[in-house]
Write a protein that holds these residues in place. Structure first.
Motif, PDB file in Angstrom:
ATOM      1  N   ARG A   1      -3.215 -32.033  21.939  1.00 26.13           N
ATOM      2  CA  ARG A   1      -3.504 -32.301  23.358  1.00 26.13           C
ATOM      3  C   ARG A   1      -2.211 -32.559  24.137  1.00 26.13           C
ATOM      4  NH1 ARG A   1      -8.092 -33.259  26.515  1.00 26.13           N
ATOM      5  NH2 ARG A   1      -8.805 -31.571  25.150  1.00 26.13           N
ATOM      6  N   GLN A   2      -1.286 -33.287  23.554  1.00 22.43           N
ATOM      7  CA  GLN A   2      -0.005 -33.532  24.233  1.00 22.43           C
ATOM      8  C   GLN A   2       0.745 -32.227  24.470  1.00 22.43           C
ATOM      9  OE1 GLN A   2       1.842 -36.501  21.761  1.00 22.43           O
ATOM     10  NE2 GLN A   2       0.519 -38.127  22.527  1.00 22.43           N
ATOM     11  N   CYS A   3       0.708 -31.328  23.493  1.00 21.61           N
ATOM     12  CA  CYS A   3       1.355 -30.022  23.659  1.00 21.61           C
ATOM     13  C   CYS A   3       0.675 -29.212  24.760  1.00 21.61           C
ATOM     14  CB  CYS A   3       1.357 -29.248  22.347  1.00 21.61           C
ATOM     15  SG  CYS A   3       2.489 -29.920  21.120  1.00 21.61           S
ATOM     16  N   THR A   4      -0.643 -29.262  24.807  1.00 20.13           N
ATOM     17  CA  THR A   4      -1.378 -28.559  25.859  1.00 20.13           C
ATOM     18  C   THR A   4      -0.977 -29.101  27.229  1.00 20.13           C
ATOM     19  OG1 THR A   4      -3.251 -28.126  24.409  1.00 20.13           O
ATOM     20  CG2 THR A   4      -3.683 -28.028  26.774  1.00 20.13           C
ATOM     21  N   CYS A   5      -0.931 -30.415  27.344  1.00 14.01           N
ATOM     22  CA  CYS A   5      -0.560 -31.033  28.628  1.00 14.01           C
ATOM     23  C   CYS A   5       0.872 -30.672  29.016  1.00 14.01           C
ATOM     24  CB  CYS A   5      -0.738 -32.549  28.557  1.00 14.01           C
ATOM     25  SG  CYS A   5      -2.469 -33.060  28.515  1.00 14.01           S
ATOM     26  N   SER A   6       1.756 -30.638  28.047  1.00 22.66           N
ATOM     27  CA  SER A   6       3.144 -30.260  28.323  1.00 22.66           C
ATOM     28  C   SER A   6       3.218 -28.820  28.826  1.00 22.66           C
ATOM     29  CB  SER A   6       3.989 -30.421  27.060  1.00 22.66           C
ATOM     30  OG  SER A   6       5.313 -30.007  27.291  1.00 22.66           O
ATOM     31  N   LEU A   7       2.500 -27.924  28.179  1.00 19.30           N
ATOM     32  CA  LEU A   7       2.464 -26.530  28.606  1.00 19.30           C
ATOM     33  C   LEU A   7       1.957 -26.418  30.035  1.00 19.30           C
ATOM     34  CD1 LEU A   7       2.578 -23.450  28.157  1.00 19.30           C
ATOM     35  CD2 LEU A   7       0.320 -23.624  27.066  1.00 19.30           C
ATOM     36  N   LEU A   8       0.868 -27.096  30.324  1.00 17.76           N
ATOM     37  CA  LEU A   8       0.290 -27.024  31.671  1.00 17.76           C
ATOM     38  C   LEU A   8       1.227 -27.605  32.722  1.00 17.76           C
ATOM     39  CD1 LEU A   8      -3.420 -27.964  30.897  1.00 17.76           C
ATOM     40  CD2 LEU A   8      -2.486 -25.688  31.350  1.00 17.76           C
ATOM     41  N   THR A   9       1.909 -28.671  32.379  1.00 19.13           N
ATOM     42  CA  THR A   9       2.844 -29.305  33.308  1.00 19.13           C
ATOM     43  C   THR A   9       3.986 -28.370  33.679  1.00 19.13           C
ATOM     44  OG1 THR A   9       2.330 -31.502  32.447  1.00 19.13           O
ATOM     45  CG2 THR A   9       4.429 -31.268  33.584  1.00 19.13           C
TER      46      THR A   9
ATOM     47  N   LEU B   1      -4.707 -32.208  34.421  1.00 20.43           N
ATOM     48  CA  LEU B   1      -4.016 -33.071  33.448  1.00 20.43           C
ATOM     49  C   LEU B   1      -4.702 -34.419  33.293  1.00 20.43           C
ATOM     50  CD1 LEU B   1      -0.281 -32.292  34.261  1.00 20.43           C
ATOM     51  CD2 LEU B   1      -1.546 -31.688  32.191  1.00 20.43           C
ATOM     52  N   GLU B   2      -5.203 -34.948  34.393  1.00 20.24           N
ATOM     53  CA  GLU B   2      -5.883 -36.239  34.323  1.00 20.24           C
ATOM     54  C   GLU B   2      -7.143 -36.126  33.466  1.00 20.24           C
ATOM     55  OE1 GLU B   2      -5.173 -34.790  37.444  1.00 20.24           O
ATOM     56  OE2 GLU B   2      -3.253 -35.831  37.547  1.00 20.24           O
ATOM     57  N   ILE B   3      -7.860 -35.029  33.617  1.00 20.69           N
ATOM     58  CA  ILE B   3      -9.077 -34.802  32.829  1.00 20.69           C
ATOM     59  C   ILE B   3      -8.730 -34.746  31.344  1.00 20.69           C
ATOM     60  CG2 ILE B   3     -10.871 -33.095  32.272  1.00 20.69           C
ATOM     61  CD1 ILE B   3     -10.815 -32.331  35.290  1.00 20.69           C
ATOM     62  N   LEU B   4      -7.714 -33.969  31.003  1.00 23.80           N
ATOM     63  CA  LEU B   4      -7.335 -33.807  29.600  1.00 23.80           C
ATOM     64  C   LEU B   4      -6.844 -35.118  28.990  1.00 23.80           C
ATOM     65  CD1 LEU B   4      -5.541 -30.345  29.814  1.00 23.80           C
ATOM     66  CD2 LEU B   4      -7.815 -30.831  28.892  1.00 23.80           C
ATOM     67  N   LYS B   5      -6.072 -35.875  29.735  1.00 19.98           N
ATOM     68  CA  LYS B   5      -5.577 -37.155  29.215  1.00 19.98           C
ATOM     69  C   LYS B   5      -6.717 -38.159  29.039  1.00 19.98           C
ATOM     70  CE  LYS B   5      -0.924 -36.504  30.943  1.00 19.98           C
ATOM     71  NZ  LYS B   5       0.095 -36.833  31.936  1.00 19.98           N
TER      72      LYS B   5
ATOM     73  N   LEU C   1      -7.152 -37.576  13.972  1.00 22.66           N
ATOM     74  CA  LEU C   1      -6.997 -37.985  15.374  1.00 22.66           C
ATOM     75  C   LEU C   1      -5.557 -37.813  15.851  1.00 22.66           C
ATOM     76  CD1 LEU C   1      -9.254 -41.156  15.476  1.00 22.66           C
ATOM     77  CD2 LEU C   1      -9.619 -39.001  16.711  1.00 22.66           C
ATOM     78  N   ALA C   2      -4.593 -38.096  14.981  1.00 18.36           N
ATOM     79  CA  ALA C   2      -3.187 -37.909  15.340  1.00 18.36           C
ATOM     80  C   ALA C   2      -2.902 -36.428  15.596  1.00 18.36           C
ATOM     81  CB  ALA C   2      -2.279 -38.454  14.245  1.00 18.36           C
ATOM     82  N   GLU C   3      -3.477 -35.575  14.770  1.00 17.39           N
ATOM     83  CA  GLU C   3      -3.318 -34.121  14.963  1.00 17.39           C
ATOM     84  C   GLU C   3      -3.919 -33.696  16.296  1.00 17.39           C
ATOM     85  OE1 GLU C   3      -2.258 -30.158  13.684  1.00 17.39           O
ATOM     86  OE2 GLU C   3      -1.633 -32.145  13.062  1.00 17.39           O
ATOM     87  N   LEU C   4      -5.124 -34.178  16.576  1.00 14.68           N
ATOM     88  CA  LEU C   4      -5.782 -33.855  17.835  1.00 14.68           C
ATOM     89  C   LEU C   4      -4.947 -34.337  19.021  1.00 14.68           C
ATOM     90  CD1 LEU C   4      -8.199 -32.757  19.401  1.00 14.68           C
ATOM     91  CD2 LEU C   4      -9.400 -34.892  18.907  1.00 14.68           C
ATOM     92  N   SER C   5      -4.384 -35.520  18.917  1.00 14.91           N
ATOM     93  CA  SER C   5      -3.536 -36.054  19.991  1.00 14.91           C
ATOM     94  C   SER C   5      -2.280 -35.212  20.187  1.00 14.91           C
ATOM     95  CB  SER C   5      -3.138 -37.502  19.702  1.00 14.91           C
ATOM     96  OG  SER C   5      -4.258 -38.338  19.794  1.00 14.91           O
TER      97      SER C   5
END
Length: 147
Positions: free
Chosen positions: A94-102, A2-6, A87-91
Motif C-alpha cells: 500500500r505504501q508503494c501504491t501511494c508513493s506511485l500515485l503521489t 490517497l486519503e482513501i487508501l491510507k 499485514l506488514a507485506e500488505l502495508s
C-alpha cells in the motif's frame, strides 16, 4: 484518493488486530481462503494492479492480461507466515501504491491503456485498487470477524 487508501490501510489493521490464531486460519466454507490468505490476496492483487497502473501511466500501450488469483494463493503459502508478517507485506504494498500515485503528473491520471482487452484509465485503476480492498474488508468483517 490517497486519503482513501491510507484510511483503508488503518481500517484493515484495526479490523484484524485482535483476531485469534484460530480466526487467522478460519475458512468460512470449503475451498475458501483463510483470513491470512484473504489479506495476502489483497496485497497480491494490489501489486498487480499497481503494475498495470504504472504501465498505463507511463504511456505503454502493451495490452495487460489477467492473472490467476488462485494460483497466486496456492503458491504463496501464507499459512506459514504470522499474521503480522502478512499485514506488514500488505502495508508495504500500500505504501508503494501511494508513493506511485503521489509521483504521477496530473495528466497521467487520464491516460488510457488496455487491461483484460478493455480500455481503462489510470484513475479507474486507482479506484479499482481501493474498491477491491474495500470489498475484501467487508468480506473479512462479515465472514471472518463476525462469524
Amino acid at each position: 484518493m490517497l486519503e482513501i487508501l491510507k484510511k483503508q490501510q488503518e481500517d484493515t489493521h484495526r479490523l484484524v488486530e485482535n483476531v485469534s490464531k484460530a480466526q487467522e486460519e478460519y475458512r468460512y466454507a470449503v475451498g475458501k481462503w483463510s483470513l491470512k490468505e484473504a489479506l495476502g490476496h489483497i496485497a497480491d492483487t494490489e501489486r498487480v494492479m499497481s503494475y498495470r497502473l504504472l504501465v498505463v501511466a507511463r504511456g505503454d500501450q502493451m495490452p495487460l492480461p489477467s492473472f490467476d488469483e488462485d494460483a497466486y494463493i496456492a503458491n504463496a503459502d501464507f499459512h506459514r507466515l504470522e499474521l503480522h508478517h502478512v499485514l506488514a507485506e500488505l502495508s508495504a504494498v500500500r505504501q508503494c501504491t501511494c508513493s506511485l500515485l503521489t509521483c504521477l503528473p496530473d495528466h497521467a491520471w487520464k491516460r488510457t491503456g488496455t487491461v483484460l482487452e478493455y480500455p481503462t484509465t489510470v484513475r479507474a485503476i486507482a479506484y479499482i485498487i481501493a474498491g477491491h480492498a474495500l470489498h475484501h474488508q467487508n468480506i473479512i468483517q462479515e465472514r471472518y470477524i463476525l462469524k
